[in-house]
Scaffold this motif. Structure first.
Motif, short mmCIF file in Angstrom:
data_model
loop_
_atom_site.label_atom_id
_atom_site.label_comp_id
_atom_site.label_asym_id
_atom_site.label_seq_id
_atom_site.Cartn_x
_atom_site.Cartn_y
_atom_site.Cartn_z
N ILE A 54 6.43 -52.88 6.27
CA ILE A 54 5.17 -52.13 6.21
C ILE A 54 4.10 -53.00 6.84
O ILE A 54 3.87 -54.13 6.41
CB ILE A 54 4.79 -51.78 4.76
CG1 ILE A 54 5.86 -50.88 4.14
CG2 ILE A 54 3.42 -51.11 4.71
CD1 ILE A 54 5.68 -50.68 2.66
N VAL A 90 3.00 -46.00 0.35
CA VAL A 90 3.29 -46.39 1.73
C VAL A 90 4.81 -46.54 1.89
O VAL A 90 5.54 -46.72 0.91
CB VAL A 90 2.59 -47.73 2.07
CG1 VAL A 90 1.09 -47.55 2.03
CG2 VAL A 90 3.03 -48.84 1.13
N HIS A 91 5.27 -46.47 3.15
CA HIS A 91 6.70 -46.53 3.41
C HIS A 91 6.97 -47.41 4.62
O HIS A 91 6.10 -47.60 5.50
CB HIS A 91 7.24 -45.12 3.64
CG HIS A 91 7.04 -44.21 2.45
ND1 HIS A 91 7.85 -44.24 1.34
CD2 HIS A 91 6.09 -43.27 2.20
CE1 HIS A 91 7.42 -43.36 0.45
NE2 HIS A 91 6.34 -42.74 0.96
N THR A 92 8.17 -47.94 4.66
CA THR A 92 8.56 -48.84 5.75
C THR A 92 8.58 -48.09 7.08
O THR A 92 8.81 -46.89 7.14
CB THR A 92 9.94 -49.45 5.47
OG1 THR A 92 10.89 -48.38 5.26
CG2 THR A 92 9.91 -50.34 4.24
N ASP A 151 8.31 -50.63 -0.16
CA ASP A 151 8.48 -49.22 0.16
C ASP A 151 8.24 -48.36 -1.08
O ASP A 151 8.78 -48.63 -2.16
CB ASP A 151 9.90 -48.98 0.68
CG ASP A 151 10.09 -47.54 1.16
OD1 ASP A 151 9.37 -47.13 2.08
OD2 ASP A 151 10.93 -46.84 0.56
#
Length: 443
Positions: free
Chosen positions: A222, A187-189, A281
């Protein structure tokens, strides 16, 4: 004037007793009791002794083989071991509790009512007590009082998960991971994450659960939603997106994992939304196994390891009142001057109890303990009723094994040998009790 008449002494063979009753008349009065004693006690003992030397069919002499089986048969050896445990713990704990109850309730105003409550189980038969405690020890906390209390105490300090049966549904971004679940992708910001699950009934959702909402993206963070992705009705609702009737997983713990290490954690709000910092992140999101821990169902009281202590506990519940009443009667006869003299000399209440009260009550305590020892050697009903079939072998005692050998397994020779062995165990204890009672009478 006529001379006074004198009565000649009765011949030696016709001498009367002190009460003036002839011996033959006395024997006639004793005869019914002697006949009953012989028919109900002497004959069964004699027949059991003779039968113990014969085989199962009764037509072949077995010698001491039946007695050897007492010490070689696994079932009988387990029963013998359990009888030792019974004799050591049940009378000791019952007498100790009876002593404590008798001493503590001596000075309180409601002591009589308390003694009545403690003694009331004596009015219940062993059969009824066994049925009661079979329910008390039920594994289901909704039925068994013991586990209801135990689970209540446990959940006070370590609450169980509200989502024990939750799992990923169709087209889920989650996969199994050591009892929990983890996202297949990182997952990423600045992006949102959907963590849909199914498997929790609507009435089992936490009290704080609210309608699930889709999380909003936030720069440098996130965000995501963990919710129950299920709507009643065929073809109703969108898969992978919160619907108005779906609830969030309130309190769900979410972990961000990088290279096997947790770098950030978050807890879902009532609507299922959560927020992780920028440190997450490039990590995978994991729902740890603690979220899906099965509810604590208490202790298996009637399992192989605890069934004997559990049955002993029911016996103590019944007989502690008996010990209390006898000890209280003995305590009433203790000279109060001795107790007051000890207090005047500076003794504490514990010292008075330990060095004055207990020694003066020693004869009563011995009689109570020995009586209960005789009683536990014959215990049968409680073990037979309380112990379930799966663990009855582990709770076995000699009286129960006698019944099983004689009536279930068709081995009356071994059953008779066990009966004689039990009689031999009881005789020394009875002899000790009778001697003590006679010694007390001579004082």
């Amino acid at each position: 004037m006529a001379a006074p008449t004198t009565t000649a002494p009765a011949p030696p063979g016709r001498r009367r007793s002190v009460t003036g009753t002839r011996r033959t008349v006395a024997a006639l009065f004793l005869l019914p009791a002697l006949v009953l004693l012989g028919a109900l006690v002497v004959y069964p003992i004699g027949y059991s002794l003779i039968r113990s030397f014969y085989n199962a069919s009764g037509d072949g002499f077995a010698g001491f083989d039946n007695y050897k089986a007492i010490f070689t048969d696994d079932g009988i050896r387990t029963a013998l071991k359990n009888n030792v445990i019974w004799v050591v713990f049940a009378p000791t704990v019952s007498t100790a509790l009876g002593l404590i109850f008798a001493v503590l309730t001596e000075r309180v105003r409601w002591g009589t009512a308390f003694k009545l409550v403690v003694f009331m189980p004596m009015a219940i038969s062993m059969l009824a007590a066994g049925i009661i405690f079979r329910l008390v020890y039920d594994q289901d906390p909704d039925k068994g009082v013991a586990n209801a209390v135990w689970v209540g105490v446990h959940d006070t300090f370590a609450q169980s998960s509200a989502f024990p049966n939750a799992h990923p549904g169709r087209e889920s971004p989650l996969k199994a991971d050591g009892g929990g679940f983890i996202t297949t992708a990182t997952v990423h910001t600045g992006r949102t994450v959907a963590l849909p699950l199914v498997g929790v009934a609507p009435d089992q959702m936490p009290d704080g659960a609210k309608k699930a909402v889709a999380a909003r993206a936030e720069p440098g963070k996130i965000t995501g939603t963990a919710w129950q992705d299920f709507t009643r009705g065929k073809g109703v609702g969108r898969l992978g997106a919160p619907d108005p009737s779906e609830l969030g997983y309130s309190g769900m713990r979410v972990e961000a994992v990088k290279d096997g290490k947790v770098v950030a954690t978050a807890k879902a709000a009532g609507d299922g939304t959560f927020t992780l910092p920028a440190a997450a992140d490039g990590a995978q999101l994991r729902l740890p196994a603690s979220n899906f821990k099965q509810p604590y169902n208490g202790v298996d009281w009637l399992g192989p390891s605890l069934v004997t202590p559990a049955v002993i506990g029911s016996y103590i519940w019944m007989w502690a009142g008996f010990a209390m009443v006898l000890i209280a009667a003995g305590l009433a006869g203790v000279p109060r001057e001795l107790l007051e003299a000890a207090r005047v000399d500076g003794a504490t209440e514990w010292q008075v109890f330990r060095k004055v009260t207990v020694p003066l009550l020693a004869p009563v305590l011995a009689v109570v303990t020995v009586t209960l020892m005789i009683n536990v050697l014959k215990v049968f009903d409680l073990v037979y009723i309380i112990a379930p079939g799966s663990s009855q072998d582990d709770a076995n005692v000699l009286a129960l094994e006698l019944y099983r050998k004689g009536f279930s397994e068709g081995q009356p020779g071994i059953a008779s040998a066990i009966a004689v062995f039990l009689l031999l165990l009881v005789i020394p204890v009875m002899w000790f009790n009778v001697r003590r009672l006679r010694r007390e009478e001579r004082r």
